[in-house]
Design an enzyme around this catalytic site. Sequence first.
Site, PDB file in Angstrom:
ATOM      1  NE  ARG A   1      -2.293   0.852   3.710  1.00  0.00           N
ATOM      2  CZ  ARG A   1      -2.267   1.954   4.456  1.00  0.00           C
ATOM      3  NH1 ARG A   1      -2.850   3.058   4.019  1.00  0.00           N
ATOM      4  NH2 ARG A   1      -1.673   1.958   5.626  1.00  0.00           N
TER       5      ARG A   1
ATOM      6  CG  ASN B   1       5.760  -1.252   0.664  1.00  0.00           C
ATOM      7  OD1 ASN B   1       6.198  -2.069   1.444  1.00  0.00           O
ATOM      8  ND2 ASN B   1       4.538  -0.753   0.766  1.00  0.00           N
TER       9      ASN B   1
ATOM     10  NE  ARG C   1      -3.596  -2.885  -1.860  1.00  0.00           N
ATOM     11  CZ  ARG C   1      -3.013  -3.130  -0.692  1.00  0.00           C
ATOM     12  NH1 ARG C   1      -3.423  -2.502   0.404  1.00  0.00           N
ATOM     13  NH2 ARG C   1      -2.018  -3.996  -0.600  1.00  0.00           N
TER      14      ARG C   1
ATOM     15  CB  SER D   1      -2.856  -9.119   5.318  1.00  0.00           C
ATOM     16  OG  SER D   1      -1.881  -8.208   5.747  1.00  0.00           O
TER      17      SER D   1
ATOM     18  CD  GLN E   1       3.781  -9.522   5.202  1.00  0.00           C
ATOM     19  OE1 GLN E   1       3.630  -8.315   5.102  1.00  0.00           O
ATOM     20  NE2 GLN E   1       2.758 -10.347   5.253  1.00  0.00           N
TER      21      GLN E   1
ATOM     22  NE  ARG F   1      19.185 -15.473  34.066  1.00  0.00           N
ATOM     23  CZ  ARG F   1      18.427 -14.522  33.513  1.00  0.00           C
ATOM     24  NH1 ARG F   1      17.305 -14.142  34.104  1.00  0.00           N
ATOM     25  NH2 ARG F   1      18.779 -13.953  32.388  1.00  0.00           N
TER      26      ARG F   1
END
Length: 398
Positions: A21, A31, A80, A91, A112, A169
């Site tokens: 987008r 992007n 889109r 998504s 992605q 631990r």
Amino acid sequence: MTDRRVSSARRGHLTALVLARGGSKGIPLKNIKLLAGKPLIAWVLKAAIDSQCFDSVWVSTDNDEIENVAKHFGAQVHRRSTQVSKDTTSSLETIQEFLLHHPEVDIVGNIQATSPCLHPSDLRKVVDMIRNQGYDFVMSVVRHHLFRWKEVKGSGETTVSENFNPSHRPRRQDWRGELYENGSFYFMTREIITKGELQSGKVAYYEMKPEHSVDIDIDLDWPIAEQRVKRFGYFGKSNPKVVKMLVCNIDGCLTDGKVYVNYDQELISYSLQDLDGIKLLKENNVEVYLISRRNISSILITTLNLPCKVEPNVSNKKELVEKWMAEQGVTDWTQIAYMGCDYSDVECLKLAGTSGVPADASVPAIMTDNFVCKYNGGNGAIQEFAEHIITLINEPAS
């Protein structure tokens, strides 16, 4: 992991779909912002296309600039609607709209754009899982060794550990850690998407290497991601463990491409940083050769006092490189590193196992599969590329 029983192979049209987008709140047009010399989205598109396991590769976007970049790097574009281009759009809704317009698609690999260290080999393995191992949904995960504590809301409340015993631990080497979604990709069947029931059916995970698990969310992530991509990203070639030779264009790589003329004398300059880079390579048994298309005078070459072979007036760079390869007993271009910046370098950049260009190289040179330096020619680009080569040579096998 869920049921691993093998079922009959799942056929049908498999598409790679990247959602991109235009209206990113965190980083405007994130992007297509340049990362290590290439638009962010270009890294995953290159991995998807080179995997050769998709019937089609698509980018879903509402932005003209993103559309142009996506097409330039080999993807088809789905425009889109505004209904699925909002900040609140999920998504799933965007993928559902894509499928309404593409009834031929049976399986979607939602990749992605913010995962630039994705490699084709990962995608091939995941495709095998969903095509041949009977899974309906496969997601990418990464293993973390993090100690979790219960969140408290009141100031007087005491927290407790949630995934380990504080009195014992575990050491990292004694603890397998935990798996977390890293958001790199989600593969799913059309049926899963249509029902709106993600992560249902026969669900599996694919564990990615930590060095390939990079996700860019905010601007602060960018410098870290850039360094990770330069070291662990997919450049279209396998990273060689042996580099025998570096061949580098003098004009625009060693120098800034400028020539200063004083009467009958020609003057050029280079960075001492780049000289250190050349010495670094020679200390690691990498022979360095400098070439130029120009007819540089022998007096100037002597004056430069470079610790490597310099060849001026080169009309056919590929032919000369192969001559040097034969002299060194190198039979394969995969053991050659090449640094160039202009049209005459493109052929060698494509052939070399490791290739690099300065930040200010020509567009055709940058568009080859290569390491794009942060520095311009004549300003430290060779040293940066030399350090990249040494990193590849010394990188331990995963």
